[in-house]
Design a protein around this motif. Structure first.
Motif, PDB file in Angstrom:
ATOM      1  N   PRO A 100       0.832  -1.209   0.000  1.00 20.05           N
ATOM      2  CA  PRO A 100       0.000   0.000   0.000  1.00 20.05           C
ATOM      3  C   PRO A 100       0.862   1.253   0.000  1.00 20.05           C
ATOM      4  O   PRO A 100       1.956   1.270   0.575  1.00 20.05           O
ATOM      5  CB  PRO A 100      -0.805  -0.111   1.290  1.00 20.05           C
ATOM      6  N   PRO A 101       0.401   2.315  -0.661  1.00 22.69           N
ATOM      7  CA  PRO A 101       1.165   3.571  -0.626  1.00 22.69           C
ATOM      8  C   PRO A 101       1.171   4.153   0.781  1.00 22.69           C
ATOM      9  O   PRO A 101       0.334   3.800   1.614  1.00 22.69           O
ATOM     10  CB  PRO A 101       0.418   4.477  -1.603  1.00 22.69           C
ATOM     11  N   PRO A 102       2.120   5.026   1.061  1.00 23.68           N
ATOM     12  CA  PRO A 102       2.196   5.603   2.409  1.00 23.68           C
ATOM     13  C   PRO A 102       0.930   6.386   2.761  1.00 23.68           C
ATOM     14  O   PRO A 102       0.429   7.153   1.949  1.00 23.68           O
ATOM     15  CB  PRO A 102       3.414   6.524   2.364  1.00 23.68           C
ATOM     16  N   GLN A 103       0.437   6.137   3.949  1.00 30.26           N
ATOM     17  CA  GLN A 103      -0.739   6.825   4.474  1.00 30.26           C
ATOM     18  C   GLN A 103      -0.387   7.418   5.827  1.00 30.26           C
ATOM     19  O   GLN A 103       0.494   6.902   6.515  1.00 30.26           O
ATOM     20  CB  GLN A 103      -1.898   5.837   4.642  1.00 30.26           C
ATOM     21  N   PRO A 104      -1.081   8.478   6.243  1.00 31.67           N
ATOM     22  CA  PRO A 104      -0.760   9.076   7.540  1.00 31.67           C
ATOM     23  C   PRO A 104      -0.982   8.146   8.727  1.00 31.67           C
ATOM     24  O   PRO A 104      -0.366   8.300   9.762  1.00 31.67           O
ATOM     25  CB  PRO A 104      -1.693  10.287   7.638  1.00 31.67           C
ATOM     26  N   GLY A 105      -1.828   7.169   8.596  1.00 29.40           N
ATOM     27  CA  GLY A 105      -2.062   6.262   9.717  1.00 29.40           C
ATOM     28  C   GLY A 105      -3.063   6.837  10.698  1.00 29.40           C
ATOM     29  O   GLY A 105      -3.462   7.998  10.628  1.00 29.40           O
ATOM     30  N   ARG A 106      -3.456   6.004  11.619  1.00 29.15           N
ATOM     31  CA  ARG A 106      -4.418   6.433  12.640  1.00 29.15           C
ATOM     32  C   ARG A 106      -3.753   7.385  13.617  1.00 29.15           C
ATOM     33  O   ARG A 106      -2.595   7.227  13.953  1.00 29.15           O
ATOM     34  CB  ARG A 106      -4.961   5.226  13.389  1.00 29.15           C
ATOM     35  N   GLU A 117      -0.047  15.171  11.124  1.00 28.19           N
ATOM     36  CA  GLU A 117      -0.090  15.377   9.675  1.00 28.19           C
ATOM     37  C   GLU A 117       1.166  16.080   9.178  1.00 28.19           C
ATOM     38  O   GLU A 117       1.692  15.743   8.118  1.00 28.19           O
ATOM     39  CB  GLU A 117      -1.334  16.183   9.298  1.00 28.19           C
ATOM     40  N   PHE A 151       3.942  13.605   8.984  1.00 32.82           N
ATOM     41  CA  PHE A 151       3.779  12.726   7.825  1.00 32.82           C
ATOM     42  C   PHE A 151       4.235  13.429   6.548  1.00 32.82           C
ATOM     43  O   PHE A 151       4.945  12.839   5.727  1.00 32.82           O
ATOM     44  CB  PHE A 151       2.323  12.279   7.687  1.00 32.82           C
ATOM     45  N   TYR A 177       7.261  12.338   4.029  1.00 37.77           N
ATOM     46  CA  TYR A 177       6.636  11.682   2.889  1.00 37.77           C
ATOM     47  C   TYR A 177       7.656  11.276   1.828  1.00 37.77           C
ATOM     48  O   TYR A 177       7.537  10.206   1.234  1.00 37.77           O
ATOM     49  CB  TYR A 177       5.558  12.566   2.261  1.00 37.77           C
ATOM     50  N   HIS A 211       7.812   7.586   0.585  1.00 35.24           N
ATOM     51  CA  HIS A 211       7.500   7.308  -0.816  1.00 35.24           C
ATOM     52  C   HIS A 211       8.643   6.543  -1.485  1.00 35.24           C
ATOM     53  O   HIS A 211       8.406   5.630  -2.285  1.00 35.24           O
ATOM     54  CB  HIS A 211       7.199   8.608  -1.563  1.00 35.24           C
ATOM     55  N   TRP A 256       8.367   3.028  -0.381  1.00 38.79           N
ATOM     56  CA  TRP A 256       7.236   2.404  -1.054  1.00 38.79           C
ATOM     57  C   TRP A 256       7.589   2.054  -2.495  1.00 38.79           C
ATOM     58  O   TRP A 256       7.226   0.970  -2.989  1.00 38.79           O
ATOM     59  CB  TRP A 256       6.024   3.323  -1.007  1.00 38.79           C
TER      60      TRP A 256
END
Length: 194
Positions: free
Chosen positions: A41-47, A117, A120, A124, A128, A131
């Motif tokens: 999966p591409p990088p996401q900010p996460g919970r 945020e 992140f 990034y 990235h 990833w």
């Protein structure tokens, strides 16, 4: 191009993992297999969770419950003959502390979320890059339909990168990460279990 499966030593059922997941692939893979072979999966900010905000929310709830219990008890005993202004003042006074704690919790949550945020976004580029490396390794992997194992052929990632043993599908995502680390200049990366 075809690759020989390290388990059955045949290449007639071997297919590159991206082709095995293609909508037109025949025969189509079942959903559990598709999920295990899915691309990284591409990088996401996460919970995001703010312990400070949760603490203030909890305190606000506790004070609100105790305040309402106090109001109902006092209403029966002391406030039956009280005027409307006294009742309003009593209810407002009971809800000031929980409201204040709730407001502080909301502010703490917003500040913490923005910090999360911002962190992140600052990271990034590195996320990235990792990833993309994982994606490159995932695209180089092969799947044997007969044995239901994944594998990396000899020199598929680099000329000096050896062929992998048969990889159980449950361990395939970990192998992708480990192979990416080893193939892209992280020689001390742990070897994924076989």
């Amino acid at each position: 191009m075809s690759a020989t499966c390290p388990q059955c030593s045949a290449s007639d059922q071997s297919v590159a993992v991206p082709h095995a997941l293609a909508p037109t692939a025949e025969p189509p893979l079942d959903e559990p297999t598709r999920a295990l072979l899915a691309p990284p999966p591409p990088p996401q900010p996460g919970r995001h969770r703010s312990v400070v905000a949760i603490t203030f929310y909890s305190l606000s709830g506790v004070f609100a419950v105790f305040g309402l219990l106090s109001v109902t008890k006092s209403f029966r005993e002391d406030l039956e003959g009280a005027e409307t202004a006294e009742l309003i003042a009593y209810f407002v006074g009971t809800l000031i502390v929980p409201g204040f704690l709730l407001a502080v919790g909301l502010i703490a949550h917003v500040v913490s979320r923005r910090r999360h945020e911002r962190r992140f976004v600052e990271n990034y580029g590195l996320l990235h890059t990792h990833w993309q490396r994982h994606q490159h390794v995932w695209q180089a992997a092969w799947f044997c339909r007969r044995c239901r194992v994944a594998f990396f052929p000899d020199a598929v990632l680099r000329p000096d990168f050896p062929a992998s043993p048969p990889i159980r599908l449950e361990q395939f995502p970990l192998w992708v990460v480990t192979a990416a680390d080893r193939a892209h200049g992280f020689p001390n990366a742990p070897v994924a279990p076989s």
